[in-house]
Write a protein that holds these residues in place. Structure first.
Motif, PDB file in Angstrom:
ATOM      1  N   TYR A 118       0.869  -1.344   0.149  1.00  0.00           N
ATOM      2  CA  TYR A 118       0.103  -0.023  -0.077  1.00  0.00           C
ATOM      3  C   TYR A 118       0.922   1.144   0.141  1.00  0.00           C
ATOM      4  O   TYR A 118       1.820   1.446   0.966  1.00  0.00           O
ATOM      5  CB  TYR A 118      -0.908  -0.089   1.286  1.00  0.00           C
ATOM      6  CG  TYR A 118      -1.698   1.221   1.304  1.00  0.00           C
ATOM      7  CD1 TYR A 118      -3.212   1.318   0.309  1.00  0.00           C
ATOM      8  CD2 TYR A 118      -1.593   2.276   2.062  1.00  0.00           C
ATOM      9  CE1 TYR A 118      -3.628   2.381   0.433  1.00  0.00           C
ATOM     10  CE2 TYR A 118      -2.483   3.512   2.127  1.00  0.00           C
ATOM     11  CZ  TYR A 118      -3.395   3.469   1.238  1.00  0.00           C
ATOM     12  OH  TYR A 118      -4.220   4.447   1.321  1.00  0.00           O
ATOM     13  N   ASN A 119       0.556   1.942  -0.967  1.00  0.00           N
ATOM     14  CA  ASN A 119       1.335   3.447  -1.114  1.00  0.00           C
ATOM     15  C   ASN A 119       2.664   3.474  -0.777  1.00  0.00           C
ATOM     16  O   ASN A 119       3.356   4.301  -0.351  1.00  0.00           O
ATOM     17  CB  ASN A 119       0.689   4.327  -0.078  1.00  0.00           C
ATOM     18  CG  ASN A 119       0.806   5.910  -0.418  1.00  0.00           C
ATOM     19  OD1 ASN A 119       1.077   6.294  -1.624  1.00  0.00           O
ATOM     20  ND2 ASN A 119       1.033   6.508   0.717  1.00  0.00           N
ATOM     21  N   TYR A 120       3.206   2.445  -1.664  1.00  0.00           N
ATOM     22  CA  TYR A 120       4.729   2.176  -1.541  1.00  0.00           C
ATOM     23  C   TYR A 120       5.445   3.681  -2.255  1.00  0.00           C
ATOM     24  O   TYR A 120       5.009   3.957  -3.342  1.00  0.00           O
ATOM     25  CB  TYR A 120       5.420   0.972  -2.336  1.00  0.00           C
ATOM     26  CG  TYR A 120       6.701   0.820  -2.706  1.00  0.00           C
ATOM     27  CD1 TYR A 120       7.510   0.134  -1.403  1.00  0.00           C
ATOM     28  CD2 TYR A 120       7.438   1.357  -3.583  1.00  0.00           C
ATOM     29  CE1 TYR A 120       8.772   0.011  -1.420  1.00  0.00           C
ATOM     30  CE2 TYR A 120       8.879   1.204  -3.571  1.00  0.00           C
ATOM     31  CZ  TYR A 120       9.529   0.574  -2.684  1.00  0.00           C
ATOM     32  OH  TYR A 120      10.809   0.157  -2.632  1.00  0.00           O
ATOM     33  N   GLU A 121       6.488   3.857  -1.624  1.00  0.00           N
ATOM     34  CA  GLU A 121       7.338   4.996  -2.275  1.00  0.00           C
ATOM     35  C   GLU A 121       8.939   4.712  -2.184  1.00  0.00           C
ATOM     36  O   GLU A 121       9.466   4.304  -1.155  1.00  0.00           O
ATOM     37  CB  GLU A 121       7.033   6.324  -1.441  1.00  0.00           C
ATOM     38  CG  GLU A 121       5.876   6.868  -1.598  1.00  0.00           C
ATOM     39  CD  GLU A 121       5.683   8.123  -1.185  1.00  0.00           C
ATOM     40  OE1 GLU A 121       6.615   8.938  -0.663  1.00  0.00           O
ATOM     41  OE2 GLU A 121       4.210   8.808  -0.977  1.00  0.00           O
ATOM     42  N   ALA A 122       9.651   4.650  -3.264  1.00  0.00           N
ATOM     43  CA  ALA A 122      10.844   4.097  -3.138  1.00  0.00           C
ATOM     44  C   ALA A 122      11.845   5.398  -2.528  1.00  0.00           C
ATOM     45  O   ALA A 122      11.631   6.441  -2.882  1.00  0.00           O
ATOM     46  CB  ALA A 122      11.481   3.907  -4.592  1.00  0.00           C
ATOM     47  N   ALA A 123      12.869   5.022  -1.857  1.00  0.00           N
ATOM     48  CA  ALA A 123      13.761   5.749  -1.114  1.00  0.00           C
ATOM     49  C   ALA A 123      14.582   6.790  -2.405  1.00  0.00           C
ATOM     50  O   ALA A 123      14.922   6.048  -3.368  1.00  0.00           O
ATOM     51  CB  ALA A 123      14.581   5.132  -0.212  1.00  0.00           C
ATOM     52  N   ILE A 124      14.549   7.940  -2.284  1.00  0.00           N
ATOM     53  CA  ILE A 124      15.277   8.752  -2.893  1.00  0.00           C
ATOM     54  C   ILE A 124      16.649   8.255  -3.116  1.00  0.00           C
ATOM     55  O   ILE A 124      17.404   7.808  -2.432  1.00  0.00           O
ATOM     56  CB  ILE A 124      15.359  10.316  -2.454  1.00  0.00           C
ATOM     57  CG1 ILE A 124      13.974  10.819  -2.455  1.00  0.00           C
ATOM     58  CG2 ILE A 124      16.350  11.354  -3.287  1.00  0.00           C
ATOM     59  CD1 ILE A 124      13.862  12.188  -1.793  1.00  0.00           C
ATOM     60  N   GLY A 125      17.086   8.151  -4.329  1.00  0.00           N
ATOM     61  CA  GLY A 125      18.690   7.608  -4.919  1.00  0.00           C
ATOM     62  C   GLY A 125      18.690   6.119  -4.759  1.00  0.00           C
ATOM     63  O   GLY A 125      19.841   5.757  -4.881  1.00  0.00           O
TER      64      GLY A 125
END
Length: 303
Positions: free
Chosen positions: A279-286
């Motif tokens: 749910y609502n996954y967001e990849a870490a910046i970089g």
């Protein structure tokens, strides 16, 4: 004129060749074959490989079916005729390693009796190959697209740019605003013209089919022994969920098979054995995951 029987037999040969190559690539698993008949006419050979050294689940299917088109398909095809014949080879491979990509290939031929009195059938070829990496490795993406460009250029210098753009547009998950993978080539309703004959189009279809095994084997062998973490495998399962979403929502071949009373297990063999929806996954910046998401877009020039 090339007969539909000749086309079907040559496609069966390509199915045999690819299955042999994939068994050699895996080194352990073997294909299981199931022969089936379609209510209404025709049938096929479903071949599935599972739980191998590197190939977790894959299918290399051949079909040659005929009969009457449902009204919905007639409307989609913008034709008035009922009788049809369709044959092709369809492949989807899901590896067990997050650094090894999913791959799909389809080569197909469709024919209907002519609606006019010239005695010539309405017919066309379609197909393509596309790659869906869980992690986009740019060197592999360039290699893959170069192989496809090489086979396209042998037959028509305009094929690759045209079919590459077509693949970018077709393999696009609209509700996610991302491409399914790094694309490849895709074409449909390819017919003879003053510049290209039916024989040339058929030879191109077969050459594209025979590009599959060596190109995929090279990419698999580059990556199959790399170490990976449980977190990277979770990412693989999430990318598989996007693959499933595309095939169930947008894929024309899935819709055609279901609407023409095809064999359900063969049609849905493209679905992965395991997938996850976070749910609502967001990849870490970089992160490597974020870099992959940045490359899941149309119009990237890989060659």
């Amino acid at each position: 004129m090339i007969s539909k029987e000749t086309i079907a037999e040559d496609y069966k040969t390509i199915q045999d060749e690819i299955c042999k190559s994939l068994e050699m690539l895996d080194g352990a698993a073997k294909f299981e074959e199931e022969l089936w008949e379609r209510d209404g006419g025709g049938g096929g050979r479903t071949r599935v490989i599972q739980n191998g050294n590197i190939l977790e689940k894959g299918g290399v299917n051949f079909s040659a079916v005929y009969g009457k088109l449902p009204d919905g398909v007639k409307k989609a095809f913008k034709v008035e005729q009922d009788d049809f014949f369709a044959t092709g080879v369809s492949i989807v491979i899901h590896p067990n390693h997050p650094m090894v990509p999913i791959i799909h290939m389809n080569i197909r031929y469709f024919e209907m009796p002519s609606s006019i009195d010239d005695g010539q059938p309405l017919r066309w070829f379609g197909g393509g190959i596309d790659l869906t990496p869980h992690y986009v490795i740019e060197e592999d993406a360039r290699y893959f697209h170069q192989q496809l460009k090489d086979v396209c250029d042998r037959f028509n210098i305009g094929f690759y740019p045209r079919f590459k753009t077509w693949a970018d547009d077709y393999f696009f998950i609209k509700h996610r605003n991302e491409t399914r993978g790094i694309g490849g080539v895709f074409y449909d309703r390819l017919t003879a013209t003053d510049e290209i004959s039916w024989e040339t189009i058929f030879e191109f279809s077969k050459a594209l089919g025979r590009t599959f095994a060596p190109a995929y084997s090279e990419i698999v062998n580059r990556n199959r022994f790399k170490e990976f973490t449980p977190q990277q495998q979770d990412w693989q399962y999430q990318r598989r969920s996007r693959y499933a979403e595309f095939n169930l929502v947008y894929d024309a071949g899935t819709k055609f098979g279901l609407e023409t009373n095809g064999r359900i297990e063969s049609i849905l063999m493209s679905l992965p054995p395991t997938a996850k929806w976070f749910y609502n996954y967001e990849a870490a910046i970089g992160s490597e995951e974020a870099k992959t998401l940045d490359l899941l877009k149309k119009g990237i020039d890989w060659v």
